[in-house]
Write a protein that holds these residues in place. Structure first.
Motif, PDB file in Angstrom:
ATOM      1  N   ILE A 145       0.873  -1.173   0.000  1.00 21.83           N
ATOM      2  CA  ILE A 145       0.000   0.000   0.000  1.00 21.83           C
ATOM      3  C   ILE A 145       0.912   1.225   0.000  1.00 21.83           C
ATOM      4  O   ILE A 145       1.767   1.365   0.874  1.00 21.83           O
ATOM      5  N   VAL A 146       0.745   2.093  -0.984  1.00 16.83           N
ATOM      6  CA  VAL A 146       1.574   3.295  -1.083  1.00 16.83           C
ATOM      7  C   VAL A 146       0.656   4.512  -1.135  1.00 16.83           C
ATOM      8  O   VAL A 146      -0.214   4.604  -1.996  1.00 16.83           O
ATOM      9  N   VAL A 147       0.841   5.423  -0.202  1.00 18.67           N
ATOM     10  CA  VAL A 147       0.008   6.631  -0.143  1.00 18.67           C
ATOM     11  C   VAL A 147       0.906   7.842   0.111  1.00 18.67           C
ATOM     12  O   VAL A 147       2.054   7.714   0.522  1.00 18.67           O
TER      13      VAL A 147
ATOM     14  N   ILE B  42     -18.727   8.296  -0.334  1.00 16.96           N
ATOM     15  CA  ILE B  42     -17.705   7.394  -0.866  1.00 16.96           C
ATOM     16  C   ILE B  42     -17.117   8.028  -2.122  1.00 16.96           C
ATOM     17  O   ILE B  42     -17.852   8.401  -3.032  1.00 16.96           O
ATOM     18  N   PRO B  43     -15.805   8.179  -2.211  1.00 22.44           N
ATOM     19  CA  PRO B  43     -15.223   8.830  -3.381  1.00 22.44           C
ATOM     20  C   PRO B  43     -15.452   8.032  -4.660  1.00 22.44           C
ATOM     21  O   PRO B  43     -15.271   6.820  -4.687  1.00 22.44           O
TER      22      PRO B  43
ATOM     23  N   ASP C  76     -10.217   1.586  -0.938  1.00 24.74           N
ATOM     24  CA  ASP C  76      -9.871   0.580   0.073  1.00 24.74           C
ATOM     25  C   ASP C  76      -8.466   0.803   0.626  1.00 24.74           C
ATOM     26  O   ASP C  76      -8.234   0.701   1.831  1.00 24.74           O
ATOM     27  N   SER C  77      -7.513   1.122  -0.262  1.00 27.37           N
ATOM     28  CA  SER C  77      -6.151   1.367   0.216  1.00 27.37           C
ATOM     29  C   SER C  77      -6.094   2.656   1.015  1.00 27.37           C
ATOM     30  O   SER C  77      -5.331   2.777   1.970  1.00 27.37           O
ATOM     31  N   LEU C  78      -6.923   3.624   0.648  1.00 28.06           N
ATOM     32  CA  LEU C  78      -7.001   4.880   1.401  1.00 28.06           C
ATOM     33  C   LEU C  78      -7.461   4.605   2.823  1.00 28.06           C
ATOM     34  O   LEU C  78      -6.870   5.079   3.795  1.00 28.06           O
ATOM     35  N   LYS C  79      -8.511   3.813   2.949  1.00 30.30           N
ATOM     36  CA  LYS C  79      -9.055   3.517   4.273  1.00 30.30           C
ATOM     37  C   LYS C  79      -8.078   2.683   5.095  1.00 30.30           C
ATOM     38  O   LYS C  79      -7.947   2.873   6.301  1.00 30.30           O
ATOM     39  N   GLU C  80      -7.384   1.767   4.423  1.00 27.77           N
ATOM     40  CA  GLU C  80      -6.424   0.922   5.134  1.00 27.77           C
ATOM     41  C   GLU C  80      -5.200   1.713   5.570  1.00 27.77           C
ATOM     42  O   GLU C  80      -4.629   1.468   6.637  1.00 27.77           O
TER      43      GLU C  80
ATOM     44  N   TYR D 166      -8.408   8.214  10.354  1.00 25.39           N
ATOM     45  CA  TYR D 166      -9.402   9.167   9.869  1.00 25.39           C
ATOM     46  C   TYR D 166     -10.759   8.513   9.639  1.00 25.39           C
ATOM     47  O   TYR D 166     -11.742   9.179   9.385  1.00 25.39           O
ATOM     48  N   PHE D 167     -10.826   7.209   9.748  1.00 28.33           N
ATOM     49  CA  PHE D 167     -12.094   6.501   9.697  1.00 28.33           C
ATOM     50  C   PHE D 167     -12.389   5.846  11.042  1.00 28.33           C
ATOM     51  O   PHE D 167     -13.398   5.180  11.199  1.00 28.33           O
ATOM     52  N   ALA D 168     -11.477   6.056  11.980  1.00 26.71           N
ATOM     53  CA  ALA D 168     -11.570   5.459  13.319  1.00 26.71           C
ATOM     54  C   ALA D 168     -11.801   3.955  13.223  1.00 26.71           C
ATOM     55  O   ALA D 168     -12.531   3.377  14.005  1.00 26.71           O
TER      56      ALA D 168
END
Length: 367
Positions: free
Chosen positions: A90-92, A282-283, A340-344, A349-351
């Motif tokens: 996962i790369v962000v 949801i984006p 999904d990768s954003l949330k992971e 930020y999504f608690a």
């Protein structure tokens, strides 16, 4: 809620302004640095000085926001390569939050805003320690123009706070875009899933308690709890434990139980995970920039998504919302390839602390 309305208005206005400015343009626009090293350094000193006038602060914020936003292009170039080279990870990426920048300048009076190394940061999250070191080695040996300025192995040498990760700081270099060949520093963090779980749980607790636990500021027992958890995770990964902790898992668990019995930290994180149980939007854009707005009082995460070509609008909206200094809003501008990768990558930020909570409950229950 009032804060949410303000954010909506800001985002709407910024997007309208972007469409007007881009009506005759075809290419995406990237913020470019407008100020000299001397002015950027002076802006940092003003923001770190609590006696600065409001007029001085306003001008300093303009300079800081331009300098921070100018890191978006170098950050994207470096992140894109990391994504290509780490298809299994996962790369962000993210631009550093305004409150984090100012807090750092206040804590370290000698620090130069111009030389701050993590205004732009990208994170590579891998499954194992071996993968971390392989990914680090591959990037260092690849043919990039960027200059390695600094590296820290916080896995073999954990911080006293419990933080564990591998850091590299590169000065951006480009043959095709000389405007960014200044002191544009980008920090790359390589970490395992376990190290990532720990870091996001700590940040979640810090946001919830309104203390900067990441900087070892807050309740000493809460800080101790997370140091102990980090050492426990280090033992699981076969790496050195944190300073001032035992290297015996049974001893660590006993101390963890005592602290949790007194403060109910696991139950608190579990309650946060349950309470923040919906996302307002949801984006639709799989690739692009996402402005995450976390409101703990309303138990909601709001997401404003921007396609890649709207990077200028995204950074402007981020800057303007932070300038409002809304008391219940915690904002960050990030980029990820899928939702999904954003949330992971940003569970704080999504608690979404379920994985950390379940793991800790099992550890404390089984002993």
């Amino acid at each position: 809620m009032k804060e949410k309305d303000i954010c909506d208005i800001i985002i709407e206005n910024v997007i309208k302004e972007w469409h007007i400015s881009m009506s005759n343009a075809k290419d995406e626009k990237w913020e470019q640095p407008l100020y000299s090293k001397k002015k950027i350094e002076k802006a940092g000193k003003i923001l770190a000085n609590r006696d600065s006038s409001q007029e001085e602060i306003n001008q300093a914020l303009l300079i800081l926001n331009n300098w921070r936003s100018s890191h978006a292009y170098p950050l994207k170039i470096i992140t894109d390569k990391l994504i290509r080279d780490n298809s299994h990870a996962i790369v962000v990426q993210r631009l550093k939050r305004l409150d984090s920048i100012i807090g750092k300048l206040e804590r370290f009076p000698q620090m130069s805003l111009y030389k701050m190394q993590d205004l732009g940061g990208c994170r590579v999250i891998l499954n194992s320690i071996n993968q971390v070191y392989k990914s680090v080695s591959n990037y260092k040996s690849s043919h990039v123009l960027h200059e390695l300025k600094k590296e820290n192995d916080y896995i073999q040498n954990p911080k006293t706070s419990g933080y564990r990760s591998y850091h590299m700081v590169y000065q951006f270099k480009s043959k095709s875009n000389d405007i960014y060949n200044k002191n544009m520093l980008i920090e790359i963090q390589f970490r395992t899933q376990l190290q990532h779980l720990w870091a996001t749980a700590l940040e979640t607790m810090g946001i919830y308690t309104k203390t900067n636990l990441k900087s070892s500021i807050g309740d000493k027992d809460v800080l101790r709890f997370f140091v102990l958890v980090s050492s426990l995770f280090a033992l699981k990964e076969g790496t050195p434990v944190c300073p001032n902790t035992s290297d015996n898992s049974d001893e660590i668990i006993l101390e963890l139980k005592d602290i949790d019995k007194k403060l109910n930290i696991i139950s608190t994180l579990s309650a946060i995970a349950v309470a923040t149980n919906h996302i307002s939007k949801i984006p639709k854009e799989k690739k692009g920039y996402h402005l995450l707005l976390l409101n703990f009082e309303e138990k909601e995460v709001k997401i404003a998504s921007f396609p890649l070509k709207q990077i200028e609008a995204a950074t402007n909206a981020y800057n303007k919302i932070e300038e409002e200094n809304l008391p219940n809003i915690n904002a960050v501008l990030v980029s990820a390839s899928t939702f999904d990768s954003l949330k992971e990558a940003y569970p704080n930020y999504f608690a979404d602390m379920k994985q950390f909570v379940n793991m800790m409950r099992k550890i404390l229950k089984d002993t």
